[in-house]
Scaffold this motif. Structure first.
Motif, PDB file in Angstrom:
ATOM      1  N   GLN A  93      -6.395  23.106   2.919  1.00 47.04           N
ATOM      2  CA  GLN A  93      -4.972  23.163   3.201  1.00 47.04           C
ATOM      3  C   GLN A  93      -4.468  24.541   2.767  1.00 47.04           C
ATOM      4  N   GLU A  94      -3.386  24.979   3.389  1.00 50.18           N
ATOM      5  CA  GLU A  94      -2.782  26.252   2.977  1.00 50.18           C
ATOM      6  C   GLU A  94      -2.271  26.134   1.545  1.00 50.18           C
ATOM      7  N   THR A  95      -1.599  25.017   1.252  1.00 55.70           N
ATOM      8  CA  THR A  95      -1.153  24.708  -0.108  1.00 55.70           C
ATOM      9  C   THR A  95      -1.504  23.248  -0.377  1.00 55.70           C
ATOM     10  N   PRO A  96      -1.553  22.846  -1.640  1.00 54.45           N
ATOM     11  CA  PRO A  96      -1.880  21.444  -1.945  1.00 54.45           C
ATOM     12  C   PRO A  96      -0.838  20.451  -1.413  1.00 54.45           C
ATOM     13  N   PHE A  97       0.329  20.949  -1.039  1.00 54.82           N
ATOM     14  CA  PHE A  97       1.393  20.065  -0.575  1.00 54.82           C
ATOM     15  C   PHE A  97       1.471  19.973   0.943  1.00 54.82           C
ATOM     16  N   ASP A  98       0.612  20.695   1.654  1.00 61.04           N
ATOM     17  CA  ASP A  98       0.601  20.591   3.116  1.00 61.04           C
ATOM     18  C   ASP A  98       0.173  19.192   3.529  1.00 61.04           C
ATOM     19  N   PRO A  99       0.814  18.634   4.539  1.00 62.69           N
ATOM     20  CA  PRO A  99       0.447  17.279   4.966  1.00 62.69           C
ATOM     21  C   PRO A  99      -0.745  17.236   5.911  1.00 62.69           C
ATOM     22  N   PHE A 100      -1.388  18.377   6.148  1.00 62.77           N
ATOM     23  CA  PHE A 100      -2.498  18.392   7.093  1.00 62.77           C
ATOM     24  C   PHE A 100      -3.609  19.322   6.622  1.00 62.77           C
ATOM     25  N   TYR A 101      -4.767  19.169   7.253  1.00 61.92           N
ATOM     26  CA  TYR A 101      -5.927  20.023   7.024  1.00 61.92           C
ATOM     27  C   TYR A 101      -6.208  20.744   8.334  1.00 61.92           C
TER      28      TYR A 101
ATOM     29  N   MET B 240       0.846  -1.181   0.000  1.00 63.64           N
ATOM     30  CA  MET B 240       0.000   0.000   0.000  1.00 63.64           C
ATOM     31  C   MET B 240       0.888   1.239   0.000  1.00 63.64           C
ATOM     32  N   SER B 241       0.599   2.172  -0.851  1.00 62.55           N
ATOM     33  CA  SER B 241       1.425   3.372  -0.986  1.00 62.55           C
ATOM     34  C   SER B 241       0.748   4.570  -0.339  1.00 62.55           C
ATOM     35  N   ASN B 242       1.554   5.455   0.217  1.00 65.52           N
ATOM     36  CA  ASN B 242       1.009   6.677   0.811  1.00 65.52           C
ATOM     37  C   ASN B 242       0.566   7.680  -0.238  1.00 65.52           C
ATOM     38  N   SER B 243       0.959   7.485  -1.490  1.00 66.65           N
ATOM     39  CA  SER B 243       0.668   8.483  -2.512  1.00 66.65           C
ATOM     40  C   SER B 243      -0.661   8.253  -3.220  1.00 66.65           C
ATOM     41  N   LEU B 244      -1.357   7.165  -2.904  1.00 63.48           N
ATOM     42  CA  LEU B 244      -2.633   6.905  -3.549  1.00 63.48           C
ATOM     43  C   LEU B 244      -3.700   7.864  -3.027  1.00 63.48           C
ATOM     44  N   PRO B 245      -4.587   8.334  -3.904  1.00 56.53           N
ATOM     45  CA  PRO B 245      -5.678   9.183  -3.398  1.00 56.53           C
ATOM     46  C   PRO B 245      -6.748   8.311  -2.729  1.00 56.53           C
TER      47      PRO B 245
END
Length: 186
Positions: free
Chosen positions: A32-40, A1-6
């Protein structure tokens, strides 16, 4: 299982949060502040400012109900750095973990670690929400774990103690006396 899957996770915004959103003009969408932020960001669903006394913990509703149907994904609630630095308020059980079967509103336990009264206001960002995958793990019980190929001098004495005591008894547990005796024998 990959962390990059939506992954698709449904969520509901409480009626109270929707009303506050209209009154204050603040969005309760998970953003998110940016699409690359790891959190909401999660906001406080409160009608008036909340006073948090020194070393007091207060439960604060977020207005968010998650519906995660994937048992390999979990939600984690973390302290929001700005709130921690500016007001010394932390998420008490950070990371708070919500597994895939959780369907109730996310409630954040805010704890004041300072010696002065702190306040949070309606719609203030109070915590971060992130999602992590849960790998399948299979454990293999062994009699004794192998020595690490390298050491920063913090494990070496434990391994030597294990080797020294291996003949004396089969236990892998060592008392304070065992350790003191070994250190004195060095």
């Amino acid at each position: 299982m990959s962390n990059s899957l939506p992954y698709k996770i449904d969520y509901e915004i409480s009626t109270e949060a929707q009303e506050l959103s209209k009154q204050l003009g603040v969005s309760w969408l998970l953003d998110q502040e940016t699409p690359f932020d790891p959190f909401y960001r999660l906001r406080a669903v409160i009608q008036d400012n909340v006073e948090i006394q020194p070393h007091e913990t207060v439960p604060v509703s977020t207005g968010i109900y998650l519906q995660n149907v994937n048992p390999y994904i979990q939600a984690e609630i973390l302290s929001f750095s700005s709130l921690t630095y500016e007001k010394n308020l932390i998420v008490l059980d950070s990371p708070a973990i919500y597994n895939w079967s959780h369907r109730n509103q996310i409630v954040v336990l805010l704890h004041n670690v300072s010696n002065k009264v702190e306040y949070i206001f309606p719609s203030q960002i109070i915590a971060c929400l992130r999602f992590t995958t849960i790998p399948l793990v299979f454990f293999n019980r062994v009699y004794q774990v192998e020595e690490a190929p390298y050491s920063f001098d913090c494990q070496g004495w434990i391994q030597k103690l294990k080797q020294k005591k291996k003949e004396d008894r089969p236990s892998e547990e060592y008392s304070r006396e065992d350790i003191e005796k070994y250190l004195n024998d060095r």
